[in-house]
Scaffold this motif. Sequence first.
Motif, PDB file in Angstrom:
ATOM      1  N   LYS A 495       0.829  -1.209   0.000  1.00 28.28           N
ATOM      2  CA  LYS A 495       0.000   0.000   0.000  1.00 28.28           C
ATOM      3  C   LYS A 495       0.861   1.256   0.000  1.00 28.28           C
ATOM      4  CE  LYS A 495      -3.980  -2.097   2.344  1.00 28.28           C
ATOM      5  NZ  LYS A 495      -4.778  -2.144   3.593  1.00 28.28           N
ATOM      6  N   ASP A 498       2.580   1.642  -3.369  1.00 31.70           N
ATOM      7  CA  ASP A 498       1.584   2.045  -4.360  1.00 31.70           C
ATOM      8  C   ASP A 498       1.234   3.520  -4.202  1.00 31.70           C
ATOM      9  OD1 ASP A 498      -0.283   1.236  -6.474  1.00 31.70           O
ATOM     10  OD2 ASP A 498      -1.817   1.766  -5.022  1.00 31.70           O
ATOM     11  N   LYS A 499       1.122   3.967  -2.952  1.00 28.68           N
ATOM     12  CA  LYS A 499       0.813   5.380  -2.708  1.00 28.68           C
ATOM     13  C   LYS A 499       1.956   6.275  -3.187  1.00 28.68           C
ATOM     14  CE  LYS A 499      -0.618   8.610   0.908  1.00 28.68           C
ATOM     15  NZ  LYS A 499       0.322   9.664   0.493  1.00 28.68           N
ATOM     16  N   ARG A 500       3.205   5.857  -2.903  1.00 30.17           N
ATOM     17  CA  ARG A 500       4.348   6.645  -3.353  1.00 30.17           C
ATOM     18  C   ARG A 500       4.398   6.734  -4.874  1.00 30.17           C
ATOM     19  NH1 ARG A 500       7.393   4.535   0.902  1.00 30.17           N
ATOM     20  NH2 ARG A 500       8.320   2.923  -0.382  1.00 30.17           N
ATOM     21  N   ASN A 502       1.907   6.517  -6.880  1.00 29.71           N
ATOM     22  CA  ASN A 502       0.839   7.420  -7.313  1.00 29.71           C
ATOM     23  C   ASN A 502       1.230   8.877  -7.082  1.00 29.71           C
ATOM     24  OD1 ASN A 502      -0.825   5.379  -8.154  1.00 29.71           O
ATOM     25  ND2 ASN A 502      -1.917   5.224  -6.213  1.00 29.71           N
ATOM     26  N   ASP A 503       1.859   9.141  -5.918  1.00 32.03           N
ATOM     27  CA  ASP A 503       2.241  10.513  -5.608  1.00 32.03           C
ATOM     28  C   ASP A 503       3.302  11.037  -6.561  1.00 32.03           C
ATOM     29  OD1 ASP A 503       0.468  10.432  -3.534  1.00 32.03           O
ATOM     30  OD2 ASP A 503       1.984  10.054  -1.982  1.00 32.03           O
TER      31      ASP A 503
END
Length: 854
Positions: A495, A498-500, A502-503
Amino acid sequence: MPGSGTGTGNVPMAVKSTLDIVRQRFKEDEIVHYIFEAYQIQGQEYLDRLLALVSSESGGTYAIIAFSYLRTPLTTANELIINKVFALNESFQLRQDGKGSITTMQFDLSTAEDRPIKYYYYPLKSQEYEEFVAKVISCKNSMYKCDPEAVLNFSWLNDYRQIGEVKQELKKREAEYIVYKDIIIYCATWNVNNKPCCDSNSPLRSWLACSEKSPDIYAIGIQELDTPTKAMLNSTQMQATVEQWTQKMVESLYPGVEYEVLRSVRLVGIMLIVIVRKQLRQHILRCQLNSVARGVLNTLGNKGGVAISLQLHEGNICFVNSHLAAHMGYVDERNKDYNAIVEGMRFDDRRTISDHDHIFWLGDLNYRIQEPPGQQRPGPLTDAQTYELLLQYDQLGQEMRKGRCFDGYTEGEIKFRPTYKYDPGTDNYDSSEKQRAPAYCDRVLWKGTRIEQLAYDSIMEIRQSDHKPVYAIFRAKIKKRDEIKYKKVQEEVLKAVDKRENDNQPQITVETVSIDFGRVRFNEPSMQDFNVYNNCPLPVDFRFKEKDMHDICEKYLQVDPRQDSLMIDSARSIRIKLLVDVRTVGNLLKKIRTSDNFDILILHVENGRDIFITVTGDYQPSCFGLSMETMCRTNRPLSEYTQEQIKHLMRDESPEYQVTMPREFFLLIDYLHRQGSNLEGCFNAHDSRYSLGGHFNAVRDWLDTWSNEEFPGNVQTAAQALMLLLELPEQSLLEPFVEDLLASSSKSKAMDYIALLSAPKRNVFMHLCMFLREGILCQYYDLQQVALIFGRILLRGSSSSSRMDYNSRCIQFMRFFIDSDISDSALGNGHASGSGNIQAKSSTSATFSSSQSR
């Protein structure tokens, strides 16, 4: 992407800039020979890759480095992320798909440590691809052409071997899921002085079964294996010698435990064998071996080292057995042998000896006792105090303290007699003319954490050789995953990564990913608006992506704009229009049958992730577009049906009909029949039916509600509605016999096929023909014109529609049934059996009304 498929020669400026950026990713002595643009397919995503062919001047070797990148054009080397490293070693392969494959624009790259990885290239890059392949083959051949036996150095690639962000994060959080399991490791070494294994005076059990607890792993090293010249020249005899020793050792292990040989490796007279407890074998994930030859000219192999690398649970273990240079004064040569083994030992996965958690180095290291100048050899060696005195002059200890060998290694306390040199068959030191000084030649050292030595000793009662065998027992705490904790950490890492990602990717925020049009009706347009926002520090380009090589959306939808750019902190309104009309109702009904959504739009963000937008609605069923069979399955007006209910009726293939002909069709025929002479000219040009105004919706509601009110339109709108009822269903009325009917040369032949139609289709056709025939008899409309218009509607979908005689065939077929001058058989005879209540009367309405109550 600029720069793909370009060598290092004279290139355009745009290509040079990309090549220069790639060069910045490497060291000064590493040369980028070629870059080639490719891509990979993961699921439905196309991932851009840049393959760089690179060499190292120091190593003299080549490799392909595969990069991924976030955006183009490249501006800095930091935008290049190493995705994979392929050393052009002996196991490297570039496999091209043959011309008979699904696509020829794909190829595989692989090495021994990696399964084939598939890449694709773009059609316009075919020439560059051929150049890339030729360059790779040439570079690999150049490495092995001069000296096929040379050991090539790929160590420079270690700086570029990334284990991936997820693995890196999991590695950082090992403490949260790693537990430690105690493993007993038994290391043994013996220089057997070329004595055969079958000597009855070699009780190996006293050497290999000394531990209080049963070992989990044995690492047994032998030096000076029985290798007479004759045996060395005979591989079969040599193998037999190895097998004899192996069998003897297995028979002499700790009693009552099942063991199995994991692997063994031999270099001339140096042999290492690893034996494991059977229950442990399933937890060993990787086992590799290698050797480094030393000795005469550093190639003979009478000296050198062999090693076995394995992974047990999450721990990496390496065992090394070495035989270093002999003789008192050859200390530097021994150090050189050690360093050569350390530098030259590379396993198939490119690990070095130092790349392990637990290292056990055993063997005849040949370091001697450096006798102090002016002193005589010590007297009888019988107690620990004497051993301690001797060890002050031990060459190995002295060299380790000076940092010249075995840096970072540990040796347990020695409390046993020197292991060399004995008169074979006795416990007496060398009594020959040379009278070699006693020495601790045979040693066991270790390196790593969580290792505890439990025992370290020699076996005096084994007297076969001039060396005494030595053993050391260790308790090592091996890393092991707690699977429950590991899964929890893994989910958190995935997670977070994946967030990184996306960022760090261009992205936009969508106001909603579900567009609901609510109630949708035939011939009534509607629209929905939503906003997209750019919350990135850079401008973002977006577009709606085409699906399955078609348009971005279904025909009943329109998206505006289809693509655009968003500046920083800006927003854009997107409008979706929906219109289910005569051109698109078939598409919507087909979608309803197969899906719960009207459509899914793919909003593609350049160099970012796709956003999926679902379009839904609740279609109010109408008679326009439905098949005659579906309408005959209804038992109430279509306005009372839901989308889900009509979906089930469209899917229903059973012949259970509520009526023999759709009521909506009868309502129109009944109205038109009662108009008499007002019917003149009502069936005009075929395409005029597509011009529907808003007033047509009143006709739609009149039909869909089975209204008792007066018809809300006129003769022209009724005629238009009639043609649409026949034209809009996905399948034409006379399917599946259109081609047969077009080829029919007589009315009787055509009637044979009409009789095979479903009852609703057959009845509609016969009733329509009766109505048209009566109007032609009354001269309300032209025979040829009506025959052409309805022939093309009823026989649409024919593969013959492009033929010159298609129109004439349609006219001929229709005239069989609506021309009163053609009388092969009367309408309503046996050919039309099963037509129910339809009879050949001039007044059709009275007959139909009496039998089809509403």
